[in-house]
Every structure is written in C-alpha cells, then in structure tokens.
Design a protein around this motif. Structure first.
Motif, short mmCIF file in Angstrom:
data_model
loop_
_atom_site.label_atom_id
_atom_site.label_comp_id
_atom_site.label_asym_id
_atom_site.label_seq_id
_atom_site.Cartn_x
_atom_site.Cartn_y
_atom_site.Cartn_z
N ALA A 29 -5.63 12.31 7.37
CA ALA A 29 -4.26 12.57 7.79
C ALA A 29 -3.41 13.03 6.60
N MET A 30 -3.59 12.41 5.46
CA MET A 30 -2.82 12.78 4.29
C MET A 30 -3.22 14.18 3.78
N ASP A 59 -7.21 -2.86 9.23
CA ASP A 59 -6.37 -1.77 9.73
C ASP A 59 -5.01 -1.76 9.05
N GLU A 82 -10.13 7.92 7.38
CA GLU A 82 -9.25 8.40 8.46
C GLU A 82 -7.85 8.65 7.92
N ARG A 83 -7.34 7.71 7.14
CA ARG A 83 -6.00 7.84 6.57
C ARG A 83 -5.96 9.00 5.58
N VAL A 113 -5.24 5.51 -0.68
CA VAL A 113 -5.96 4.89 0.43
C VAL A 113 -6.89 3.77 -0.02
N ARG A 137 -11.80 3.55 7.89
CA ARG A 137 -10.33 3.47 8.01
C ARG A 137 -9.66 4.18 6.84
N ARG A 138 -10.18 3.98 5.64
CA ARG A 138 -9.61 4.66 4.47
C ARG A 138 -9.77 6.17 4.58
#
Length: 146
Positions: A70-71, A21, A66-67, A86, A63-64
C-alpha cells in the motif's frame, strides 16, 4: 492428529492475531504473541497454524508486506523508509521477503503498480500478497502497458 482448538483457545488466538494486525510495525516475536494468547510459545505456534493455516511468523511477514504494498502504491517514500516503517530491521531482509511473497522486487512492484485508472477494488485484488491458500501464479494481474 491434533485436536481442534477450543472456543477459549480460538478467542485467545484471535486476540494474538489482532495484536499482529494492530502492531505489525513493532518488534513482535512468537514468545510475545504467545503471552498475548496466554499459551506457551510452542503450543501457540502449533495452534495458530492449525487455526489460520500459516505460522505466526509468516502471518506477521504477510501483514508487513501488505502494508508495504500500500505504501509503495500510495506514497513517494523511499523503499528503505517503507521497509523500516513496516517493521523490518534491514532493507536486505525486507527486499528478500517482499520478493518471496509478491514475486518481484519492491522497486519493480512500484513500477508495475504506478497509478493508472482502475477501481481500487481491482488494484487491491491484483496486488494482494499470496497467502497460505493462494499461490503467486494464481493471481490475475493488471493490464500490461504497451
């Protein structure tokens, strides 16, 4: 049948998951995460999947992504720049993984989630990647634009 992880194993697995995370953009692999959890790579992979319902590699990918979601929603950065930010080494791998998890390409995702007035909690719910317990088709989506 595998027996449940012990309390100490659970704590070490949580430590490894926290490392994912926190450091998702860094080069991480199963042996590195297993060292954080003080386990052999094979034992770590089995226990991680038992504890969290997915492999360490799949968790890292989610996780990558998800980020990246957002970006893509919140910045004007290029898709290639986001892929590198990411933790993906190539745009092709990023695009293929993104499409497999989200169900559409990064460019299409950005177009579909272009700013419109909806509460942040709704946008996050609509755009959350599918996990081990959530299929892509089960997700409600944002209102369709005319």
């Amino acid at each position: 049948m595998a027996k449940s992880p012990t309390e100490d194993e659970n704590r070490r697995l949580l430590r490894a998951r926290d490392a994912v995370d926190r450091d998702f953009a860094k080069p991480l692999d199963v042996p590195a995460l297993a060292r954080v959890a003080l386990m052999s790579p094979a034992h770590f992979s089995r226990r991680f999947r038992l504890a969290f319902g997915e492999t360490p590699h799949r968790y890292l990918q989610r996780r990558r992504i998800e980020r990246a979601c957002a970006m893509l929603r919140d910045t004007g950065a290029t898709v290639t720049a986001i892929a590198l930010a990411v933790g993906f080494d190539s745009f092709g791998t990023f695009s293929r993984t993104f499409t497999a998890i989200i169900g559409r390409s990064p460019t299409r995702y950005r177009a579909d989630t272009a700013p419109f007035h909806a509460p942040v909690c709704f946008v996050k719910s609509w755009t959350r990647p599918a996990g081990a317990d959530r299929a892509v088709s089960d997700k409600p989506g944002p209102p369709q634009r005319p």
